[in-house]
Enzyme design. Structure first.
Site, PDB file in Angstrom:
ATOM      1  N   HIS A 152       0.827  -1.209   0.000  1.00 43.84           N
ATOM      2  CA  HIS A 152       0.000   0.000   0.000  1.00 43.84           C
ATOM      3  C   HIS A 152       0.860   1.258   0.000  1.00 43.84           C
ATOM      4  CE1 HIS A 152      -2.983   2.792   2.142  1.00 43.84           C
ATOM      5  NE2 HIS A 152      -3.466   2.554   0.938  1.00 43.84           N
TER       6      HIS A 152
ATOM      7  N   HIS B  64      -0.846  11.027  -2.106  1.00 43.83           N
ATOM      8  CA  HIS B  64      -2.165  10.605  -1.658  1.00 43.83           C
ATOM      9  C   HIS B  64      -3.063  11.786  -1.321  1.00 43.83           C
ATOM     10  CE1 HIS B  64      -5.217   9.360   1.304  1.00 43.83           C
ATOM     11  NE2 HIS B  64      -5.285   8.256   0.578  1.00 43.83           N
TER      12      HIS B  64
END
Length: 202
Positions: A4, A46
């Site tokens: 991730h 992100h």
């Protein structure tokens, strides 16, 4: 097994360092997040804001890549990573091609024009590097996945769901559903499999 934001437990997320570690760990995929800078460069990041990972009160969409490329995106994680830079998608692909699959998450903005520009640039890079068999594109925005399929039906797409309510099952633009673990049950899995969809759990 997906790393991730790269191997983000061991290195600063969405950096080349995190991707190198994901490759070393032999993960099947590295998941990365992509956004557009003000001047249209596709970078790995992100959050809409650069605050959490660089300490700068700036937004990705509000500044040019020249400025972003000079920021320290590693010190927040550990002093050993001081000076780590925010990479472009091009740099990430060049590092990962032939070594690890990529799950490229398209981060949506409020502007449809900007979202379409991001999709077009990411798909163009996939074509340029012949990456179709080595990547998937995912998003919380099914509209962006529709844009992907308009450009290339063969690119595999995933719809990210933090919940699993309503009629989400049979979206034509979606090849797999990425669903938060506590909303996955046998009925959902059987239903999606019957429709030819994959289920990925996070």
């Amino acid at each position: 097994i997906t790393a991730h934001r790269g191997a983000s437990a061991e290195a600063p997320e969405n950096t080349l360092e995190a991707l190198r570690l994901a490759i070393e760990c032999m993960a099947d995929y590295a998941e990365i997040d992509v956004q557009l800078t003000k001047d249209g460069v596709v970078i790995l990041m992100h959050d809409p804001s650069l605050w959490r990972t660089t300490g700068q009160r700036l937004t990705v969409s509000g500044v040019d890549y020249g400025l972003i490329s000079e920021l320290d995106a590693g010190s927040w994680f550990h002093k050993d990573y001081a000076g780590t830079r925010i990479p472009t998608l091009k740099q990430a692909i060049e590092l990962c091609k032939g070594k690890i699959n990529l799950n490229i998450e398209l981060k949506a903005e409020k502007s449809e024009k900007r979202n379409r520009e991001l999709v077009e640039k990411v798909v163009s890079m996939i074509w340029e590097y012949n990456l179709e068999a080595q990547c998937v594109l995912s998003s919380t925005s099914h509209e962006m996945l529709e844009m992907v399929k308009e450009l290339d039906r063969e690119i595999k797409t995933g719809y990210i769901l933090a919940f699993a309510y309503g009629n989400f099952y049979n979206l034509d633009c979606v090849d797999f559903y990425s669903i938060r673990y506590n909303f996955v049950n046998e009925n959902i899995v059987r239903k999606l499999h019957s429709l030819g969809k994959e289920v990925h759990v996070w």
